[in-house]
Design a protein around this motif. Structure first.
Motif, PDB file in Angstrom:
ATOM      1  N   ALA A  13       6.818  -4.487   6.745  1.00  0.00           N
ATOM      2  CA  ALA A  13       6.173  -3.621   5.752  1.00  0.00           C
ATOM      3  C   ALA A  13       7.195  -2.685   5.115  1.00  0.00           C
ATOM      4  N   GLU A  16       9.403  -4.749   2.677  1.00  0.00           N
ATOM      5  CA  GLU A  16       8.727  -5.341   1.528  1.00  0.00           C
ATOM      6  C   GLU A  16       8.022  -4.348   0.605  1.00  0.00           C
ATOM      7  N   THR A  17       7.935  -3.083   1.002  1.00  0.00           N
ATOM      8  CA  THR A  17       7.221  -2.095   0.200  1.00  0.00           C
ATOM      9  C   THR A  17       8.122  -0.901  -0.106  1.00  0.00           C
ATOM     10  N   THR A  18       7.631  -0.026  -0.988  1.00  0.00           N
ATOM     11  CA  THR A  18       8.438   1.135  -1.381  1.00  0.00           C
ATOM     12  C   THR A  18       7.731   2.465  -1.166  1.00  0.00           C
ATOM     13  N   ASN A  19       6.532   2.430  -0.572  1.00  0.00           N
ATOM     14  CA  ASN A  19       5.821   3.677  -0.290  1.00  0.00           C
ATOM     15  C   ASN A  19       4.818   3.430   0.833  1.00  0.00           C
ATOM     16  N   ASP A  22       1.481   1.366   0.005  1.00  0.00           N
ATOM     17  CA  ASP A  22       1.676  -0.088  -0.005  1.00  0.00           C
ATOM     18  C   ASP A  22       1.944  -0.623   1.396  1.00  0.00           C
ATOM     19  N   ALA A  23       2.648   0.153   2.224  1.00  0.00           N
ATOM     20  CA  ALA A  23       2.917  -0.283   3.596  1.00  0.00           C
ATOM     21  C   ALA A  23       1.621  -0.376   4.397  1.00  0.00           C
ATOM     22  N   ARG A  25      -1.338  -0.994   3.148  1.00  0.00           N
ATOM     23  CA  ARG A  25      -2.010  -2.196   2.629  1.00  0.00           C
ATOM     24  C   ARG A  25      -1.365  -3.465   3.191  1.00  0.00           C
ATOM     25  N   TRP A  26      -0.025  -3.475   3.251  1.00  0.00           N
ATOM     26  CA  TRP A  26       0.713  -4.632   3.771  1.00  0.00           C
ATOM     27  C   TRP A  26       0.262  -4.944   5.198  1.00  0.00           C
ATOM     28  N   CYS A  50      12.702   4.290   6.572  1.00  0.00           N
ATOM     29  CA  CYS A  50      11.800   4.373   5.417  1.00  0.00           C
ATOM     30  C   CYS A  50      12.382   5.298   4.358  1.00  0.00           C
ATOM     31  N   PHE A  53      11.486   4.859   0.710  1.00  0.00           N
ATOM     32  CA  PHE A  53      10.117   5.069   0.244  1.00  0.00           C
ATOM     33  C   PHE A  53      10.079   6.223  -0.742  1.00  0.00           C
TER      34      PHE A  53
END
Length: 133
Positions: A13, A16-19, A22-23, A25-26, A50, A53
């Motif tokens: 997570a 693959e994510t930037t906040n 989104d993490a 949700r991932w 992180c 993020f």
């Protein structure tokens, strides 16, 4: 009951994510203040980086603040122009930032208590044709 957030899932997570929204949700959750805090704490415990993020906080440069002050007739309008929520201590915070930087507020026609400065016309926001009060 098994561990919902495995180290592998948290690391994926983060990659693959930037906040944190989104993490969450991932990982299959719904972003809420509690779920973001929980995920942030689990990632910290696992030593997952992180630092990339982004934050949901909006920061304003002194230049943007000066531009908003110059184009406004009140602290309320400055807050609105900066896109800041007009709740809590935001008016006070912005007022202090303006004061500590010595910005000129003499053109302001609306006092902090919402009354108008005597002798100066004030255009009522939202009215067309430049109606004065």
């Amino acid at each position: 009951m098994g561990v919902r957030y495995t180290r592998e899932l948290l690391a994926e997570a983060a990659r693959e994510t930037t906040n944190f929204d989104d993490a969450v949700r991932w990982c299959g959750g719904t972003p809420t203040p509690g779920s973001r805090r929980y995920l942030r704490d689990r990632m910290a415990e696992a030593g997952i980086d992180c630092s990339h993020f982004t934050t949901r906080r909006v920061r304003h440069t002194e230049e943007k603040l000066r531009e908003a002050v110059a184009a406004s007739t009140s602290i309320r309008e400055v807050v609105r122009r900066l896109g800041i929520s007009p709740v809590g201590g935001n008016h006070t915070h912005i007022s202090r930032r303006i004061a500590t930087r010595g910005m000129d507020t003499s053109p302001f026609t609306v006092r902090p208590d919402g009354t108008h400065t005597p002798g100066r016309p004030c255009v009522t926001p939202g009215l067309t044709g430049g109606a004065h009060v």
